[in-house]
Enzyme design. Structure first.
Site, PDB file in Angstrom:
ATOM      1  N   CYS A   1       0.793  -0.775  -0.396  1.00 53.69           N
ATOM      2  CA  CYS A   1       0.022   0.218  -0.256  1.00 53.69           C
ATOM      3  C   CYS A   1       1.273   1.503   0.057  1.00 53.69           C
ATOM      4  O   CYS A   1       1.214   1.767   1.084  1.00 53.69           O
ATOM      5  CB  CYS A   1      -0.527  -0.042   1.241  1.00 53.69           C
ATOM      6  SG  CYS A   1      -2.236   1.469   1.742  1.00 53.69           S
TER       7      CYS A   1
ATOM      8  N   CYS B   1      -0.328   4.579   1.924  1.00 52.14           N
ATOM      9  CA  CYS B   1      -0.493   4.524   3.203  1.00 52.14           C
ATOM     10  C   CYS B   1       1.161   4.051   3.622  1.00 52.14           C
ATOM     11  O   CYS B   1       1.432   5.044   4.771  1.00 52.14           O
ATOM     12  CB  CYS B   1      -0.497   2.498   4.333  1.00 52.14           C
ATOM     13  SG  CYS B   1      -1.968   1.996   2.856  1.00 52.14           S
ATOM     14  N   ASP B   2       2.166   3.803   3.430  1.00 52.94           N
ATOM     15  CA  ASP B   2       3.671   3.857   3.823  1.00 52.94           C
ATOM     16  C   ASP B   2       4.436   4.417   2.535  1.00 52.94           C
ATOM     17  O   ASP B   2       5.496   4.815   3.636  1.00 52.94           O
ATOM     18  CB  ASP B   2       3.731   2.051   3.406  1.00 52.94           C
ATOM     19  CG  ASP B   2       2.900   1.788   4.058  1.00 52.94           C
ATOM     20  OD1 ASP B   2       2.893   1.811   5.361  1.00 52.94           O
ATOM     21  OD2 ASP B   2       2.757  -0.341   3.953  1.00 52.94           O
TER      22      ASP B   2
HETATM   23  P1  FAD Z   1      -9.884  -5.108   6.596  1.00 50.66           P
HETATM   24  O1  FAD Z   1      -9.786  -4.362   7.208  1.00 50.66           O
HETATM   25  O2  FAD Z   1     -10.090  -5.923   4.983  1.00 50.66           O
HETATM   26  O3  FAD Z   1     -10.814  -6.390   7.429  1.00 50.66           O
HETATM   27  C1  FAD Z   1     -11.788  -7.405   7.078  1.00 50.66           C
HETATM   28  C2  FAD Z   1     -11.787  -8.489   8.683  1.00 50.66           C
HETATM   29  O4  FAD Z   1     -13.089  -9.090   8.483  1.00 50.66           O
HETATM   30  C3  FAD Z   1     -10.323  -9.349   7.356  1.00 50.66           C
HETATM   31  O5  FAD Z   1      -9.313  -9.090   7.655  1.00 50.66           O
HETATM   32  C4  FAD Z   1     -11.102 -10.669   8.502  1.00 50.66           C
HETATM   33  O6  FAD Z   1     -10.365  -9.852   9.638  1.00 50.66           O
HETATM   34  C5  FAD Z   1     -12.904 -10.545   8.897  1.00 50.66           C
HETATM   35  N1  FAD Z   1     -12.840 -11.428   8.255  1.00 50.66           N
HETATM   36  C6  FAD Z   1     -13.149 -12.024   6.560  1.00 50.66           C
HETATM   37  N2  FAD Z   1     -13.742 -12.876   6.272  1.00 50.66           N
HETATM   38  C7  FAD Z   1     -14.942 -12.951   7.461  1.00 50.66           C
HETATM   39  C8  FAD Z   1     -15.558 -13.686   7.767  1.00 50.66           C
HETATM   40  N3  FAD Z   1     -16.151 -15.074   6.747  1.00 50.66           N
HETATM   41  N4  FAD Z   1     -15.851 -14.357   8.800  1.00 50.66           N
HETATM   42  C9  FAD Z   1     -15.517 -13.586  10.027  1.00 50.66           C
HETATM   43  N5  FAD Z   1     -14.317 -12.793   9.460  1.00 50.66           N
HETATM   44  C10 FAD Z   1     -14.406 -12.268   8.838  1.00 50.66           C
HETATM   45  N6  FAD Z   1      -5.579   2.389   4.962  1.00 50.66           N
HETATM   46  C11 FAD Z   1      -5.195   3.582   5.190  1.00 50.66           C
HETATM   47  O7  FAD Z   1      -6.180   4.406   5.585  1.00 50.66           O
HETATM   48  N7  FAD Z   1      -4.258   3.736   6.306  1.00 50.66           N
HETATM   49  C12 FAD Z   1      -3.115   3.602   6.092  1.00 50.66           C
HETATM   50  O8  FAD Z   1      -2.455   4.017   6.677  1.00 50.66           O
HETATM   51  C13 FAD Z   1      -3.037   1.726   5.772  1.00 50.66           C
HETATM   52  N8  FAD Z   1      -1.849   1.134   5.843  1.00 50.66           N
HETATM   53  C14 FAD Z   1      -2.166   0.121   4.782  1.00 50.66           C
HETATM   54  C15 FAD Z   1      -1.368  -0.960   5.349  1.00 50.66           C
HETATM   55  C16 FAD Z   1      -1.513  -2.526   4.751  1.00 50.66           C
HETATM   56  C17 FAD Z   1       0.062  -3.164   5.388  1.00 50.66           C
HETATM   57  C18 FAD Z   1      -2.336  -2.527   4.665  1.00 50.66           C
HETATM   58  C19 FAD Z   1      -2.549  -4.036   4.079  1.00 50.66           C
HETATM   59  C20 FAD Z   1      -3.479  -1.671   4.348  1.00 50.66           C
HETATM   60  C21 FAD Z   1      -3.503  -0.664   4.361  1.00 50.66           C
HETATM   61  N9  FAD Z   1      -4.561   0.139   4.852  1.00 50.66           N
HETATM   62  C22 FAD Z   1      -4.675   1.481   5.447  1.00 50.66           C
HETATM   63  C23 FAD Z   1      -5.896  -0.236   4.033  1.00 50.66           C
HETATM   64  C24 FAD Z   1      -6.609  -0.278   4.919  1.00 50.66           C
HETATM   65  O9  FAD Z   1      -6.351  -1.121   6.246  1.00 50.66           O
HETATM   66  C25 FAD Z   1      -7.587  -0.828   4.459  1.00 50.66           C
HETATM   67  O10 FAD Z   1      -8.095   0.002   3.538  1.00 50.66           O
HETATM   68  C26 FAD Z   1      -8.659  -1.181   5.303  1.00 50.66           C
HETATM   69  O11 FAD Z   1      -8.394  -1.193   6.525  1.00 50.66           O
HETATM   70  C27 FAD Z   1     -10.108  -1.597   5.071  1.00 50.66           C
HETATM   71  O12 FAD Z   1     -11.156  -2.342   5.459  1.00 50.66           O
HETATM   72  P2  FAD Z   1     -12.556  -3.253   5.667  1.00 50.66           P
HETATM   73  O13 FAD Z   1     -13.616  -2.990   6.897  1.00 50.66           O
HETATM   74  O14 FAD Z   1     -13.504  -3.022   4.265  1.00 50.66           O
HETATM   75  O15 FAD Z   1     -12.379  -4.498   5.457  1.00 50.66           O
END
Ligand code: FAD
Ligand code: NDP
Length: 331
Positions: free
Chosen positions: A141, A144-145
């Site tokens: 990302c 992000c980084d």
């Molecule tokens: P996610 O964070 O993707 O979380 C969903 C979670 O739901 C999964 O990880 C899992 O734990 C759970 N899940 C999945 N399937 C199931 C299931 N069947 N049953 C129960 N639970 C389940 N964004 C920023 O704004 N700033 C940053 O600095 C930043 N840094 C990042 C660094 C890295 C290394 C990465 C990979 C991403 C980064 N991002 C950052 C992006 C950010 O993390 C994502 O946009 C955000 O987390 C998405 O949120 P979400 O709620 O959609 O789901």
């Protein structure tokens, strides 16, 4: 026979989208039940931010905050707003009738409304050295980084030839001394507009037909061994940062095609809404967002899903009330 409890709303997921949805539905006194998963999709409960160090762009934390701590705080806030949290992974759902049925390894649950917030997982390449230098130079990302001090005025590499790769390369060129893009074919997959942006940036060089072979370094990444897949020629490129932009996998497998997705599995929702193809099921966060993929946008769409679920449940109640009074009127 005892009828099973029917929840108002079940939330599946544990990232910013799920917790924003839990906070809003909790405050709306819907007593949401949230399944945070147990290493679901290979990621700890808390989602993608548990895999990173500093988050510097989430509003409200001028000094930055660690990803795991931010997610701990969101979880606590969900609980204090009335959400019940279960550390179970949802294995499948049945959306063919209401109430919807949600299956975990050992139990099944029923809900009138369902919020899907299961996120997406950045694809990795399994390069030699990848595990060792993940988050010590390798990232999935750039937004992000990319602005971190370890990448400032340093040579960086981006892998991929799609819109994300072009966008990330352009973004990184603001901070880097140079950016080299490794594209495995001799053409970009990216749109013409994104290609123009890359070709017009003097800091970006594109290496066509080139694939990464190994991440090299000491305590942190210092270079990448690459190979031209046409000539077989290998070289080591100096690099303090390696950014993967080879696509994401949305976590929608457990839905078994019961909701409409695009060809790569992202949930499709109605414009300006989180409504999916099944009334009463809402999708939010990265699982429906192939473009922005940020914590703050995920949280924003979690709020939208909660408000839409609340309206749906209010409408459902008045429909049920009308039906009951029609039946009572007839008898
Ligand atoms: P996610 O964070 O993707 O979380 C969903 C979670 O739901 C999964 O990880 C899992 O734990 C759970 N899940 C999945 N399937 C199931 C299931 N069947 N049953 C129960 N639970 C389940 N964004 C920023 O704004 N700033 C940053 O600095 C930043 N840094 C990042 C660094 C890295 C290394 C990465 C990979 C991403 C980064 N991002 C950052 C992006 C950010 O993390 C994502 O946009 C955000 O987390 C998405 O949120 P979400 O709620 O959609 O789901
Ligand atoms: P894409 O799937 O479009 O592109 C992935 C890129 O990574 C391709 O160039 C692909 O190569 C390459 N790739 C895949 N696997 C490997 C591998 N193992 N080794 C080397 N290279 C590999 O993903 P994106 O994330 O770029 O885009 C996803 C969607 O989001 C697209 O629809 C895009 O248009 C959209 N998007 C739009 C943006 C915008 O409009 N601003 C910004 C970001 C994304 P190959 O081409 O050879 O398959």
């Amino acid at each position: 026979m005892i009828e099973p409890t029917v929840e108002n709303v079940i939330i599946v997921g544990s990232g910013p989208a799920a917790h924003a949805a839990a906070i809003y539905t909790g405050r709306a006194e819907l007593t949401p039940l949230l399944f945070e998963g147990f290493m679901a999709a290979g990621v700890a409960a808390g989602g993608q931010l548990t895999t990173t160090t500093e988050v510097e762009n989430y509003p409200g934390f001028p000094e930055g905050i660690s990803g795991p701590e931010l997610m701990d705080r969101m979880r606590s806030q969900s609980a204090s707003c009335g959400a019940r949290i279960k550390t179970e992974t949802v294995e499948r759902v049945d959306l063919s009738a209401t109430p919807f049925v949600v299956y975990t390894a050992g139990a099944e649950y029923r809900a009138r409304a369902l919020i899907i917030a299961t996120g997406a997982t950045a694809k990795r390449l399994a390069l030699p050295g990848e595990e060792r230098y993940w988050q010590k130079g390798i990232s999935a990302c750039a937004v992000c980084d990319g602005a971190l001090p370890i990448f400032r005025n340093k040579p960086l590499i981006v892998i991929g030839g799609g819109d994300s790769a072009c966008e990330e390369a352009s973004y990184l060129s603001k901070y880097a001394s140079s950016v080299t893009m490794l594209v495995r074919r001799d053409v970009f997959r990216a749109s013409k507009a994104m290609q123009h942006r890359v070709f017009n940036d003097p800091k970006i060089t594109v290496l066509w037909n080139t694939e990464a072979e190994e991440a090299i370094g000491e305590a942190a990444l210092t270079g990448v061994r690459v190979r031209n897949n046409k000539t077989g020629e290998e070289q080591v490129l100096e690099a303090n940062g390696l950014f993967y932009a080879v696509g994401h996998t949305p976590n929608t497998g457990f839905l078994e095609s019961q909701l409409t997705t695009d060809e790569t599995g992202y949930l499709i929702t109605e414009p300006d809404s989180t409504r999916t193809s099944v009334p009463g099921v809402f999708g939010c966060g990265d699982v429906k967002d192939r473009v922005f993929r940020q914590a703050v946008t995920a949280a924003g769409s979690g709020c939208m899903a909660a408000l839409e679920a609340e309206h749906y449940l209010v409408d459902l109640k008045s429909i049920q009330r009308d039906t009951v009074s029609q039946i009572e009127g007839k008898t």
